[in-house]
Motif scaffolding. Structure first.
Motif, PDB file in Angstrom:
ATOM      1  N   GLU A   9       0.803  -1.220   0.000  1.00 51.88           N
ATOM      2  CA  GLU A   9       0.000   0.000   0.000  1.00 51.88           C
ATOM      3  C   GLU A   9       0.840   1.276   0.000  1.00 51.88           C
ATOM      4  O   GLU A   9       0.366   2.323  -0.428  1.00 51.88           O
ATOM      5  CB  GLU A   9      -0.934   0.018   1.217  1.00 51.88           C
ATOM      6  N   ASN A 358       3.629  -2.437  -9.248  1.00 53.93           N
ATOM      7  CA  ASN A 358       2.436  -2.114  -8.472  1.00 53.93           C
ATOM      8  C   ASN A 358       1.894  -0.737  -8.848  1.00 53.93           C
ATOM      9  O   ASN A 358       0.683  -0.556  -9.013  1.00 53.93           O
ATOM     10  CB  ASN A 358       2.766  -2.164  -6.983  1.00 53.93           C
ATOM     11  N   ARG A 362      -1.641  -0.090 -10.782  1.00 53.77           N
ATOM     12  CA  ARG A 362      -2.653   0.769 -10.148  1.00 53.77           C
ATOM     13  C   ARG A 362      -3.115   1.850 -11.112  1.00 53.77           C
ATOM     14  O   ARG A 362      -4.301   2.176 -11.182  1.00 53.77           O
ATOM     15  CB  ARG A 362      -2.067   1.427  -8.894  1.00 53.77           C
ATOM     16  N   ASN A 368      -3.752  -3.840  -7.314  1.00 54.88           N
ATOM     17  CA  ASN A 368      -2.386  -4.032  -6.840  1.00 54.88           C
ATOM     18  C   ASN A 368      -1.739  -5.220  -7.545  1.00 54.88           C
ATOM     19  O   ASN A 368      -2.406  -6.201  -7.877  1.00 54.88           O
ATOM     20  CB  ASN A 368      -2.368  -4.287  -5.328  1.00 54.88           C
TER      21      ASN A 368
END
Length: 419
Positions: A9, A358, A362, A368
């Motif tokens: 994240e 990633n 995105r 992801n």
């Protein structure tokens, strides 16, 4: 939330400064120095999506990585010894002309050049790591005396802890120029420079704690600790120092991508050949060779992405892959040019590491995908240099969506000879 979930994240660049900051945030400690060695190792492996064993193998078995880590680790250890004796030692960091300062003296730390050492002599390489590619190109390959630190501090051994402390005025010179420092140089071990700490203003007897240098039986990086004769925690501390960002950002990440690629080849039983051992022309310009269905040699160069050149903009996202050598000049010189010839290899494998993959996924798909992805681009499809049509341009910048047709998948894997 696990460390992996947190990194998925929050990690964007995968650079050491960012990894350190996100590890601080996740483990809730004030500074990078407060992270345990285990936390540092876990953070590196999670960010790069590799196992501790593979990371240990990469450090211990690749001489360019080992040499770089070993050199900066010596700076870390020397600083620790100074600190443990109450001596102020400022870490300049980076790979410039000065590594440390003690009592107003500037120091350049070096580890031995093994090929030049014997029982009575220790050798060090002191040439510049950037700029001129070799002494054949320019005398600027060597350090000028005026630019060098006040003292060379050369490691002889960790146990017993022995160093040579040599004023720059006493350093050997290049035969062709009395103002340039020789590289490699050869110095006697038993002489006026051995543990001559008084030369840098240290008059008291130093205490050298064995806990700093002696590896234990349960090292986190057992192979690296053994080959460096140094505890893993100082190896990891060295890698995490932002001042030493080149270790991870510009050295280790390149070897990691090749190791992950080779791991994929091994898992799929693809036999990999060394271009140099095959005796191919300009073999050092290719990273590996595979054999196709007709048993022909096919050469590959492996490259990663340059984050600052990438554009993250939805389906208009652009990758930036640097397709040039790390040293030399942008010209058409047969041996000193940074630019690859169009005949040096048949394909470039562009490796996109988990942090970049990633981000691109995105942008383009709103999902992801913290995984490694590899793309095999024919040299014929690469941009050529406008001034030197026989050479490949320094950077390739295709759209991320356009790159997908080159994705290495099961069909691609089936093209190559197996073992």
């Amino acid at each position: 939330m696990t460390l992996k979930e947190y990194f998925v994240e929050n990690i964007k660049t995968g650079r050491i400064g960012e990894i350190g900051q996100k590890a601080i945030d996740y483990y809730k400690v004030p500074r990078v120095e407060d992270l345990s060695a285990q936390q540092k190792l876990d953070s590196l492996c999670t960010a790069a999506d590799v196992s501790p064993a593979l990371l240990d193998e990469i450090i211990s078995s690749n001489s360019p990585v080992l040499r770089t880590v070993k050199g900066h680790a010596f700076e870390t250890v020397f600083g620790k010894i100074m600190d443990s004796n109450g001596i102020v030692c400022d870490d300049i960091g980076g790979d410039g002309d000065v590594d440390l300062t003690v009592n107003g003296n500037t120091l350049q730390c070096k580890t031995p050049y093994a090929a030049g050492c014997n029982e009575t002599t220790v050798s060090y390489k002191t040439h510049k790591t950037h700029g001129a590619k070799s002494k054949l190109e320019s005398m600027d390959y060597y350090h000028h005396v005026a630019d060098f630190a006040d003292y060379l501090v050369g490691l002889v051994s960790y146990e017993p802890f022995q160093v040579l402390i040599v004023p720059k005025s006493d350093l050997p010179r290049v035969p062709a120029s009395n103002v340039h420092i020789a590289s490699p140089m050869f110095l006697p071990i038993n002489g006026p420079y051995l543990n001559a700490f008084d030369k840098i203003g240290i008059t008291k007897k130093l205490s050298i704690p064995s806990t700093i240098t002696t590896p234990s039986a349960s090292e986190l990086l057992p192979k690296s600790a053994k080959v460096m004769k140094l505890k893993s925690e100082y190896i990891l501390e060295t890698i995490f120092r932002v001042e030493n960002f080149r270790i991870w950002d510009m050295n280790m990440r390149g070897f990691i991508r090749e190791a992950v690629l080779h791991q994929m080849f091994t898992e799929n039983r693809i036999k990999v050949y060394d271009p140099i051992k095959l005796g191919l022309e300009r073999a050092d310009k290719a990273d590996l060779v595979l054999k196709d269905a007709q048993k022909r040699d096919v050469r590959f160069q492996v490259k990663g992405l340059t984050y600052n050149g990438c554009v993250f903009d939805g389906t208009d996202s652009i990758i930036d892959c640097e397709t040039q050598l790390s040293r030399g000049r942008v010209n058409d010189h047969p041996t000193q040019s940074r630019l690859y010839m169009t005949t040096d290899f048949e394909y470039v494998i562009m490796a996109i590491d988990p942090a970049y993959s990633n981000q691109f996924r995105r942008e383009c798909c709103k999902t992801n995908d913290y995984n490694w992805h590899f793309y095999c681009v024919p040299t014929a499809d690469l941009r050529k240099h406008p001034d030197y049509p026989g050479r490949i341009f320094s950077h390739q910048r295709p759209k991320y969506t356009a790159l997908q047709k080159y994705l290495i998948d099961s069909n691609w894997i089936g093209l190559w000879s197996k073992f």
